[in-house]
Design a protein around this motif. Structure first.
Motif, PDB file in Angstrom:
ATOM      1  N   SER A  31      -0.027 -92.296  74.135  1.00  0.00           N
ATOM      2  CA  SER A  31      -0.195 -93.738  74.284  1.00  0.00           C
ATOM      3  C   SER A  31      -1.354 -94.259  73.443  1.00  0.00           C
ATOM      4  N   GLU A  32      -2.167 -93.354  72.903  1.00  0.00           N
ATOM      5  CA  GLU A  32      -3.281 -93.760  72.059  1.00  0.00           C
ATOM      6  C   GLU A  32      -2.868 -93.956  70.603  1.00  0.00           C
ATOM      7  N   TYR A  33      -1.600 -93.771  70.309  1.00  0.00           N
ATOM      8  CA  TYR A  33      -1.119 -93.851  68.927  1.00  0.00           C
ATOM      9  C   TYR A  33       0.006 -94.873  68.815  1.00  0.00           C
ATOM     10  N   THR A  34       0.203 -95.365  67.614  1.00  0.00           N
ATOM     11  CA  THR A  34       1.321 -96.272  67.371  1.00  0.00           C
ATOM     12  C   THR A  34       2.526 -95.474  66.891  1.00  0.00           C
TER      13      THR A  34
ATOM     14  N   THR B   5       4.883 -94.161  68.562  1.00  0.00           N
ATOM     15  CA  THR B   5       5.273 -93.067  69.449  1.00  0.00           C
ATOM     16  C   THR B   5       6.154 -93.685  70.529  1.00  0.00           C
TER      17      THR B   5
ATOM     18  N   TYR C 253       4.300 -96.081  72.796  1.00  0.00           N
ATOM     19  CA  TYR C 253       4.001 -97.336  72.096  1.00  0.00           C
ATOM     20  C   TYR C 253       5.218 -98.266  72.110  1.00  0.00           C
ATOM     21  N   HIS C 254       6.380 -97.731  71.730  1.00  0.00           N
ATOM     22  CA  HIS C 254       7.589 -98.561  71.690  1.00  0.00           C
ATOM     23  C   HIS C 254       7.945 -99.092  73.085  1.00  0.00           C
TER      24      HIS C 254
ATOM     25  N   CYS D 116       5.898 -99.537  75.610  1.00  0.00           N
ATOM     26  CA  CYS D 116       4.880-100.514  75.984  1.00  0.00           C
ATOM     27  C   CYS D 116       5.172-101.864  75.332  1.00  0.00           C
ATOM     28  N   MET D 117       5.535-101.853  74.054  1.00  0.00           N
ATOM     29  CA  MET D 117       5.850-103.110  73.356  1.00  0.00           C
ATOM     30  C   MET D 117       7.058-103.801  74.000  1.00  0.00           C
TER      31      MET D 117
ATOM     32  N   CYS E 278      -0.938-102.254  73.564  1.00  0.00           N
ATOM     33  CA  CYS E 278      -0.200-101.041  73.222  1.00  0.00           C
ATOM     34  C   CYS E 278      -0.844-100.364  72.010  1.00  0.00           C
ATOM     35  N   GLY E 279      -0.774 -99.056  71.973  1.00  0.00           N
ATOM     36  CA  GLY E 279      -1.321 -98.318  70.842  1.00  0.00           C
ATOM     37  C   GLY E 279      -2.807 -98.076  70.995  1.00  0.00           C
TER      38      GLY E 279
END
Length: 200
Positions: free
Chosen positions: A81-84, A86, A89-90, A92-93, A119-120
């Motif tokens: 969750s700390e990266y975009t 992933t 991330y998707h 969360c968006m 997110c990210g």
């Protein structure tokens, strides 16, 4: 007899986790979920390379259930969750999109959906960053030797009397900017004065 590696792989696969925010998988088209999983499987090895070498032990993603697994070769599971780009991330968006839709015309609610649930990466850890402590003179020498590009805005003097031509050229750039500033102010003042005289 069951080997340790087989047991570990089974546990790693069982540890496949859902994204931090939950959405109904059926609310997203299968083609989009597959694209999300493709991003997840692509980024897992790249993220693992920050702390270890070798291929991940587990790099899985299920578009049906939106669950994934990423276990690096050293046995660690990075916080995806700390990266975009992933799966978390998707998801969360998309969760944010659905939250905004559910708010209807309530702008405060919609703003909270995004601002309170970013997110990210917010403050990513720099795992491979190196830090060195050097004296100011050593740093100045190393940057000068590295072929530093000058922008012409500094004073450019090295303090050792050498490179006077380079220093003069760099000073000239700053001087031209100061001249342009003065000239611009004079032009504006003259225009205002001419307008005032014409008004009388």
């Amino acid at each position: 007899m069951v080997s340790f590696k087989t047991t570990f792989l089974a546990l790693a696969s069982a540890a496949a986790v859902a994204a931090d925010y939950w959405i109904d998988p059926d609310s997203v088209s299968m083609s989009e979920r597959k694209a999300w999983c493709n991003d997840q499987r692509t980024n897992c090895p790249i993220i693992c390379l920050q702390t270890t070498v070798g291929s991940p032990i587990d790099n899985s993603c299920d578009p049906e259930t939106l669950t994934y697994g990423c276990v690096c070769s050293d046995g660690r599971q990075p916080n995806m969750s700390e990266y975009t780009l992933t799966l978390p991330y998707h998801v969360c968006m998309r969760w944010g999109d659905q939250c905004v839709e559910a708010c209807g015309s309530n702008n405060l609610c919609a703003a909270d959906c995004r601002e309170k649930h970013p997110c990210g990466a917010q403050s990513p850890k720099r795992v491979n960053a190196t830090s060195t402590t050097t004296s100011a003179s050593a740093t100045a020498t190393s940057t000068a030797d590295a072929g530093q590009v000058f922008d012409g805005f500094g004073d450019g003097s090295s303090g050792d009397g050498e490179d006077d031509e380079d220093a003069a050229g760099q000073k000239g750039g700053a001087g031209m900017l100061r001249f342009g500033d003065s000239y611009g102010v004079a032009l504006v003042a003259a225009g205002l004065f001419a307008g005032f005289v014409g008004f009388l």
